[in-house]
Design a protein around this motif. Structure first.
Motif, PDB file in Angstrom:
ATOM      1  N   UNK A  39     -71.740 -84.453  18.408  1.00 52.16           N
ATOM      2  CA  UNK A  39     -72.962 -83.516  18.993  1.00 52.16           C
ATOM      3  C   UNK A  39     -74.014 -82.519  18.411  1.00 52.16           C
ATOM      4  N   UNK A  40     -74.356 -82.072  19.136  1.00 54.79           N
ATOM      5  CA  UNK A  40     -75.490 -81.021  18.955  1.00 54.79           C
ATOM      6  C   UNK A  40     -74.949 -79.656  19.172  1.00 54.79           C
ATOM      7  N   UNK A  41     -75.149 -78.436  18.378  1.00 55.52           N
ATOM      8  CA  UNK A  41     -75.058 -77.701  17.835  1.00 55.52           C
ATOM      9  C   UNK A  41     -75.156 -76.904  18.691  1.00 55.52           C
ATOM     10  N   UNK A  42     -76.329 -77.408  20.187  1.00 62.53           N
ATOM     11  CA  UNK A  42     -76.887 -76.423  21.468  1.00 62.53           C
ATOM     12  C   UNK A  42     -75.191 -77.047  22.220  1.00 62.53           C
ATOM     13  N   UNK A  43     -74.904 -78.019  22.237  1.00 59.00           N
ATOM     14  CA  UNK A  43     -73.912 -78.194  23.834  1.00 59.00           C
ATOM     15  C   UNK A  43     -71.972 -76.800  23.247  1.00 59.00           C
ATOM     16  N   UNK A  44     -71.945 -77.302  21.800  1.00 67.94           N
ATOM     17  CA  UNK A  44     -70.882 -76.488  21.178  1.00 67.94           C
ATOM     18  C   UNK A  44     -71.278 -74.853  21.352  1.00 67.94           C
ATOM     19  N   UNK A 102     -85.687 -78.723  23.421  1.00 69.91           N
ATOM     20  CA  UNK A 102     -86.708 -79.100  24.597  1.00 69.91           C
ATOM     21  C   UNK A 102     -85.642 -78.985  25.834  1.00 69.91           C
ATOM     22  N   UNK A 103     -83.705 -79.493  25.552  1.00 66.63           N
ATOM     23  CA  UNK A 103     -83.756 -79.878  25.782  1.00 66.63           C
ATOM     24  C   UNK A 103     -82.554 -78.406  26.983  1.00 66.63           C
ATOM     25  N   UNK A 104     -82.783 -77.451  26.250  1.00 67.46           N
ATOM     26  CA  UNK A 104     -82.252 -76.191  26.960  1.00 67.46           C
ATOM     27  C   UNK A 104     -83.393 -75.615  28.101  1.00 67.46           C
ATOM     28  N   UNK A 105     -84.572 -75.876  27.864  1.00 67.56           N
ATOM     29  CA  UNK A 105     -85.124 -75.493  28.619  1.00 67.56           C
ATOM     30  C   UNK A 105     -85.511 -75.739  30.002  1.00 67.56           C
ATOM     31  N   UNK A 106     -85.433 -77.395  30.325  1.00 64.02           N
ATOM     32  CA  UNK A 106     -85.607 -78.630  31.109  1.00 64.02           C
ATOM     33  C   UNK A 106     -84.187 -78.479  31.514  1.00 64.02           C
ATOM     34  N   UNK A 107     -83.114 -78.089  30.953  1.00 63.05           N
ATOM     35  CA  UNK A 107     -81.840 -78.365  32.567  1.00 63.05           C
ATOM     36  C   UNK A 107     -81.142 -77.340  32.265  1.00 63.05           C
ATOM     37  N   UNK A 151     -74.745 -86.163  28.054  1.00 61.92           N
ATOM     38  CA  UNK A 151     -76.096 -86.523  27.076  1.00 61.92           C
ATOM     39  C   UNK A 151     -75.776 -86.056  25.724  1.00 61.92           C
ATOM     40  N   UNK A 152     -75.679 -85.146  25.570  1.00 60.29           N
ATOM     41  CA  UNK A 152     -75.033 -84.739  24.154  1.00 60.29           C
ATOM     42  C   UNK A 152     -74.653 -86.004  23.156  1.00 60.29           C
ATOM     43  N   UNK A 153     -73.667 -86.541  23.946  1.00 59.89           N
ATOM     44  CA  UNK A 153     -72.792 -87.775  23.527  1.00 59.89           C
ATOM     45  C   UNK A 153     -73.804 -89.220  23.546  1.00 59.89           C
ATOM     46  N   UNK A 291     -91.279 -71.188  27.440  1.00 60.59           N
ATOM     47  CA  UNK A 291     -92.609 -71.685  27.368  1.00 60.59           C
ATOM     48  C   UNK A 291     -93.789 -72.164  26.849  1.00 60.59           C
ATOM     49  N   UNK A 292     -94.051 -70.972  26.128  1.00 58.19           N
ATOM     50  CA  UNK A 292     -95.427 -70.315  25.938  1.00 58.19           C
ATOM     51  C   UNK A 292     -95.557 -70.706  24.068  1.00 58.19           C
ATOM     52  N   UNK A 293     -94.030 -69.984  23.656  1.00 56.26           N
ATOM     53  CA  UNK A 293     -94.328 -70.877  22.074  1.00 56.26           C
ATOM     54  C   UNK A 293     -93.210 -71.633  22.001  1.00 56.26           C
ATOM     55  N   UNK A 294     -92.747 -72.425  22.753  1.00 56.28           N
ATOM     56  CA  UNK A 294     -91.397 -72.683  21.830  1.00 56.28           C
ATOM     57  C   UNK A 294     -90.735 -71.921  21.306  1.00 56.28           C
TER      58      UNK A 294
END
Length: 319
Positions: A39-44, A102-107, A151-153, A291-294
């Motif tokens: 899994x991504x660290x983000x989903x954890x 990017x997934x954090x920003x979109x979802x 989504x992560x898996x 959004x500006x500098x990610x």
């Protein structure tokens, strides 16, 4: 009196140590668990870490609601969501600029913004949370969690930067490490808040100021310690995911549970439109920053901290 102050200072020091080591265990266990499970660290950060560090808010809000103190229950969540972004994310980005997945920003950030606006609209329209709305919120957190994990898996969650090398701990050890960290975090936050409140009382600080500062920040100490430690360890996805996920959990699950168990509406509310606007405003402040500098830069972190200081000063002045 000096002996009492010394004893409480010792309790505060013990609480700080618990916060640090608990956060270390939680971040390390969570990062390793993500690696082992693919899994991504983000989903954890968005689920295990965020939901776990929101345990104090859950306990305080449910206990207050069952005691008929609905303003404390709602105020705890609204105040914590403001604190999470303005204070914790601000401080974390000052320590280390945080790149944005990017997934954090979109979802996930749009979900946080949507539920913040939706909750505020419901609360203003009904002067509370009807049972049916609480049920919808609870269903929402289940859907959000399941979709995020799928989504992560499925490999759709982006991972910024290089892959981290696999740690030595196994899955079970990682889970135990993470939950031990959560336990130490909660115990540390309780020790810190208790010691601080007792010293404030000994120094004749008013209960209003104590409630608006020490108690309000106290339930967010696990998020604060975890995100700061994650930022120091360069686990940026966990640092940001912890805050975004916690804010979503606070509204959907905690306020949803309060609405289902002890629905209320039509009463006079002590939660002002300014408080709700502040919660929505701090959430929307993240959009241009991300959004500006990610990434959230140190300068933007200072801006967030300044907003929190100004809001806290206004609360104390109003009290």
């Amino acid at each position: 009196m000096l002996a009492q102050i010394a004893a409480n200072i010792g309790l505060i020091a013990l609480g700080v140590a618990g916060l640090y080591f608990g956060a270390e265990f939680l971040v390390r266990g969570g990062a390793n668990l993500a690696s082992k499970l693919g899994l991504s660290s983000l989903i954890i950060g968005l689920t295990l870490v965020a939901y776990g560090t929101s345990a104090p808010e859950l306990v305080v809000s449910l206990d207050s609601a069952l005691s008929g103190q609905m303003d404390i229950s709602v105020g705890n969540v609204v105040g914590s969501n403001i604190c999470n972004i303005a204070l914790i994310l601000g401080l974390s980005s000052v320590i280390c600029p945080l790149p944005v997945n990017g997934g954090l920003l979109r979802r996930d950030v749009p979900v946080m913004l949507t539920v913040s606006v939706l909750f505020s609209a419901v609360y203003i329209c009904f002067c509370g949370i009807p049972r049916w709305c609480g049920a919808v919120f609870c269903i929402g957190i289940v859907i959000y969690t399941v979709m995020g994990i799928r989504a992560s898996m499925g490999g759709t969650a982006e991972k910024d930067g290089e892959e981290k090398p696999s740690k030595q701990m196994g899955v079970l050890a990682s889970i135990l490490f993470a939950f031990a960290g959560l336990g130490i975090l909660v115990a540390g936050s309780k020790a810190f808040v208790h010691g601080s409140v007792e010293i404030a009382k000994l120094l004749k600080v008013s209960e209003a100021v104590i409630g608006l500062t020490l108690v309000a920040v106290g339930t967010s100490l696990p998020e604060l310690a975890t995100s700061v430690v994650a930022a120091i360890r360069k686990e940026c996805d966990i640092a940001i995911g912890n805050i975004v996920g916690s804010n979503i959990f606070n509204i959907l699950f905690i306020m949803g549970s309060v609405g289902v168990i002890t629905p209320f509406s039509g009463g006079e509310s002590g939660i002002s439109a300014v408080d709700l606007a502040m919660m929505i405003g701090t959430a929307f402040m993240l959009l241009p920053m991300m959004m500006t500098s990610k990434r959230i830069s140190r300068g933007e972190g200072v801006l967030l901290l300044s907003v929190y200081i100004a809001y806290t000063a206004w609360l104390i002045y109003k009290a």
